[in-house]
Structure formats: C-alpha cells, structure tokens
Design a protein around this motif. Sequence first.
Motif, short mmCIF file in Angstrom:
data_model
loop_
_atom_site.label_atom_id
_atom_site.label_comp_id
_atom_site.label_asym_id
_atom_site.label_seq_id
_atom_site.Cartn_x
_atom_site.Cartn_y
_atom_site.Cartn_z
N UNK A 1 -20.95 49.83 -35.29
CA UNK A 1 -21.23 50.09 -36.70
C UNK A 1 -21.92 48.86 -37.25
N UNK A 2 -23.10 49.04 -37.80
CA UNK A 2 -23.91 47.92 -38.29
C UNK A 2 -23.71 47.78 -39.79
N UNK A 3 -23.31 46.60 -40.21
CA UNK A 3 -23.02 46.38 -41.61
C UNK A 3 -23.70 45.15 -42.17
N UNK B 1 -30.17 48.91 -49.29
CA UNK B 1 -29.48 48.77 -48.02
C UNK B 1 -29.16 50.13 -47.41
N UNK B 2 -28.80 51.10 -48.24
CA UNK B 2 -28.59 52.46 -47.72
C UNK B 2 -29.88 52.98 -47.09
N UNK B 3 -30.98 52.82 -47.79
CA UNK B 3 -32.26 53.30 -47.29
C UNK B 3 -32.70 52.51 -46.05
N UNK B 4 -32.21 51.27 -45.92
CA UNK B 4 -32.54 50.47 -44.74
C UNK B 4 -31.82 50.97 -43.49
N UNK B 5 -30.75 51.75 -43.67
CA UNK B 5 -30.09 52.35 -42.51
C UNK B 5 -28.78 51.72 -42.09
N UNK B 6 -28.14 50.93 -42.95
CA UNK B 6 -26.86 50.34 -42.56
C UNK B 6 -25.76 51.40 -42.57
N UNK B 7 -24.69 51.12 -41.86
CA UNK B 7 -23.53 52.00 -41.84
C UNK B 7 -22.45 51.52 -42.80
N UNK B 8 -22.48 50.22 -43.13
CA UNK B 8 -21.35 49.60 -43.84
C UNK B 8 -21.90 48.48 -44.73
N UNK C 1 -21.37 53.60 -56.40
CA UNK C 1 -21.07 54.90 -55.80
C UNK C 1 -22.03 55.98 -56.25
N UNK C 2 -22.63 55.84 -57.43
CA UNK C 2 -23.69 56.78 -57.81
C UNK C 2 -24.84 56.73 -56.80
N UNK D 1 -22.53 56.17 -46.02
CA UNK D 1 -22.49 54.71 -45.92
C UNK D 1 -21.17 54.25 -46.51
N UNK D 2 -20.40 53.50 -45.76
CA UNK D 2 -19.11 52.99 -46.22
C UNK D 2 -19.31 51.69 -46.98
N UNK D 3 -18.73 51.60 -48.17
CA UNK D 3 -18.79 50.38 -48.97
C UNK D 3 -17.37 49.85 -49.13
N UNK D 4 -17.17 48.58 -48.78
CA UNK D 4 -15.87 47.92 -48.94
C UNK D 4 -15.91 47.13 -50.23
N UNK D 5 -15.31 47.68 -51.28
CA UNK D 5 -15.25 47.00 -52.56
C UNK D 5 -14.13 45.96 -52.53
N UNK D 6 -14.44 44.75 -52.97
CA UNK D 6 -13.45 43.69 -53.00
C UNK D 6 -12.55 43.90 -54.20
N UNK D 7 -11.33 44.38 -53.96
CA UNK D 7 -10.39 44.65 -55.05
C UNK D 7 -9.29 43.60 -55.13
N UNK D 8 -9.50 42.44 -54.50
CA UNK D 8 -8.50 41.38 -54.51
C UNK D 8 -8.06 41.08 -55.94
#
Length: 428
Positions: free
Chosen positions: A159-161, A182-189, A212-213, A226-233
């Motif tokens: 998985x390329x992120x 980045x989505x259009x560039x083809x990343x997975x994450x 998310x829109x 595309x998975x996005x990891x939001x920093x919710x710390x």
Amino acid sequence: MSAPSSRDDSIEADYLIETPLDLAKVAETMAGEQSSGTFVRVAGESDELRARSRASVLRIDEREPVPHASLPSAWLTRQRVNGPFRRARVTLSFPVANIGANLPTLAATVAGNLYDLGEVTGMRLLSLRVPRAYRERFDLPAHGVAGTRRLTGVQQGPMVGTIIKPNVGLSTQETAHLVRTLCEAGVDFIKDDEVCANPSHAPLDQRVRAVMREVRAFRERTGKRVMVAFNITDDTDAMRRHAELVEREQGDCVMASINWCGFSAIQTLRRSTPLVLHAHRNGFGMMSRDAALGIGFHAYQTLWRLAGVDHMHVHGLAGKFAQSDTEVTESARDCATPLAERLDDCVLPAFSSGQWAGTVPATFAATGSADLLFMSGGGILAHPDGPAAGVRSVRQAWDAVQSGTPLHDHAAHAPELRAALAFFGART
C-alpha cells in the motif's frame, strides 16, 4: 525477536541489565520489586503468599562486562561500589493473576520501578511474551493487514502512502486541495503529520469535512478508495468525538500519537470506534535510543498491540532517523508475528522517514513481503515531475524488485523512476 511463547499462567519478560553486583541477587531484587516483595521481608509476606504471587527468575545469560557505568546511581555511590560492570540478559516470569487484563498495570509490572533500582547502571526491557488466553482478554486489531487491504482495495503489492506536507501551516482548503491532488496522483493512503492535529489555521472538524468531500468525490468519480488517517490526538473524550465525525463523513482511519495519549486512552478509543487505528510512535526514540536504557521495540509493540491498534510505525530503511536498518527490519517482523500461537493479530508495519523509490529495494530485501504500508512524503511530493510522477516512481520501484530487476535497469523503461533516481539519488 522472540517467538511467542509463555506458560498459560505467566507472562515472561527479557531484560538487559548492567550492575557491579552479583547478577543472581540483582535478578531476585527485580523479581521481588515488581511483585510481592520490597527491600526487606514484611509482616504478612508468608511463604505461601510468595509462592503464589512472587515473580520468578527463569534465566540469567551473562554478557561481556563494560569498564564504565552506563548510567549513574547515587545508591551505588553511597555504598562505595565500583566496577567492573557486569551485563546479562535476564528473563523474569510474572503471574498473570497479579495483573489481570489491565494494560497500564501490565506495563507498570514489567517496567515501572525497575528503571529506578539503585543496584543497576543499565536497564532495558527487551521483549515480552504473553500466553494466548491472556492475549485474548484484550482487543484484537479491528482491521490489521487484511482489513486495510479490503478498505483500500489493494489486494496485491504494498500500500503506497504519503503524508500531508508542509507539516503545518496549510489552511483547511489548501489541505483539501492537496488531498485532491494526491488522490488523483494514485496514492492508496494519506495521513496527517503527527504535529498537525487541531491547529487554529485548519481546525480538525473543518478539515475532516473538507478532506472527505474530496475523497468521496474522487471515489464516486473513479471507484477507487483512498484511506486518510486523520490525526485525532487529543484528550480521550475529544478523540472519541473526532472519531465519530470521521465515521459520519465516511472516513476509514484515524491516527493517534500513542505515547502521549497513553494506554487507557488508546484502549478507550479502540473500543469506541470501528475505524482503522493508525498508531504513530513519535517519542519512541526517547525510550529506546540508548542501548542500556528504556525499551526495545518487541516489548513496546507487544504492549501497544494489546490496545488493539491496526498499524504500527517502524521507520524506514536507509531513512533519515537514527535507527539502524537491522532495527527497522526486526521491528517490521515483530509486527508481522502473532503475539500468541495460532492467533491472527498481526498489525500492518508502516514504513516512513526519508522513503522514496530508491529505498524500495532495501525494504523488500529486508521484509521479503509486500504486506506493508510504504509512505513517502518528500519522495512523492518533491518529485521533479510532480506528485503523480512520484507515486508512479514508487510503484515502478516495487514492480522492479518484485520481478528481480535492478532499479536502474527497470528505469530505462520507466521515466518517473529514472527521474527519481537522478533527483533524489543525488541528495542521499
């Protein structure tokens, strides 16, 4: 790396200790301090109680001594004790009944006051083994490797992120625009940086909605997730609210700086959200970088996996941080090893820190697997031909190593890889 094994009623921990004193006596002091004993025998400490609850010393494997103390000890100074300083790998066994399914108390038991013992001038928790029945009392990863593949739609290969860069400073709309790119560039994450959680220039609630829109629109247009990891710390209650927002906005993943949130907060978060939990280990170097002090990754990741995380950072091969390639490799293998026999609780190793197409061969040679998250920040965003070319260069590098082709040979027919080797190769 230690193979997962332990008696059903005990937890085993391995330590590297350094001391000028008798090794067996120091090991017994460790066992007593972290179970039923103190520096003298007390009222009520019967032989029956000690047999039932005292930790025991299983093994002492002496190593080469060192001429100087690694750490100071005022206690040894008061005792007028000098070197030579002996080193040993010590294995202790702790009764499960002393601890229960209590992660903070487990950590306090296998570490805790051991670092403060006056008898030692070095103390490092190396590895930790728990029995299957005990491991099953804790949360398993909600997704792990298979679940992350399913959510991203990446059934084969890595998985390329990438990471949102600049780390901080981008407005909400600037961040959303970059995510679209980045989505259009083809990343997975895509993940937030660990220092970007809820800044005033891009508040988290606004950022989640705006990002998310773009992610939903890209998914509807192309069918790719595309998975996005939001920093919710944040504090525990706030992290739960943040995770609920991400879930409402149809996100898949949240990230937390686990060392600063603590075991209880991460356990609470795990139990309150179905989302993928991306564990960022920033600060681990503070605990691990001195070879005679702190905690090794095997023990560290064991504790955090009991909290139910899905991804664990391991840094990167030939990266920008201090860890050796051997340590990074062992860390990735630890993540891919079940904590107990016949149990599927592996987590996805997340490679990052100075990663680009040129570090792919070392990564594949070290792991022999593509069950990993390969994250490139500058290695994608700084590609001379743009982020899309950066993503293609990374994928081309993985195509090369998985087919057994040297990068430079493959680059003859892969212009993005060729440009990456010329651009980044001159800077490493």
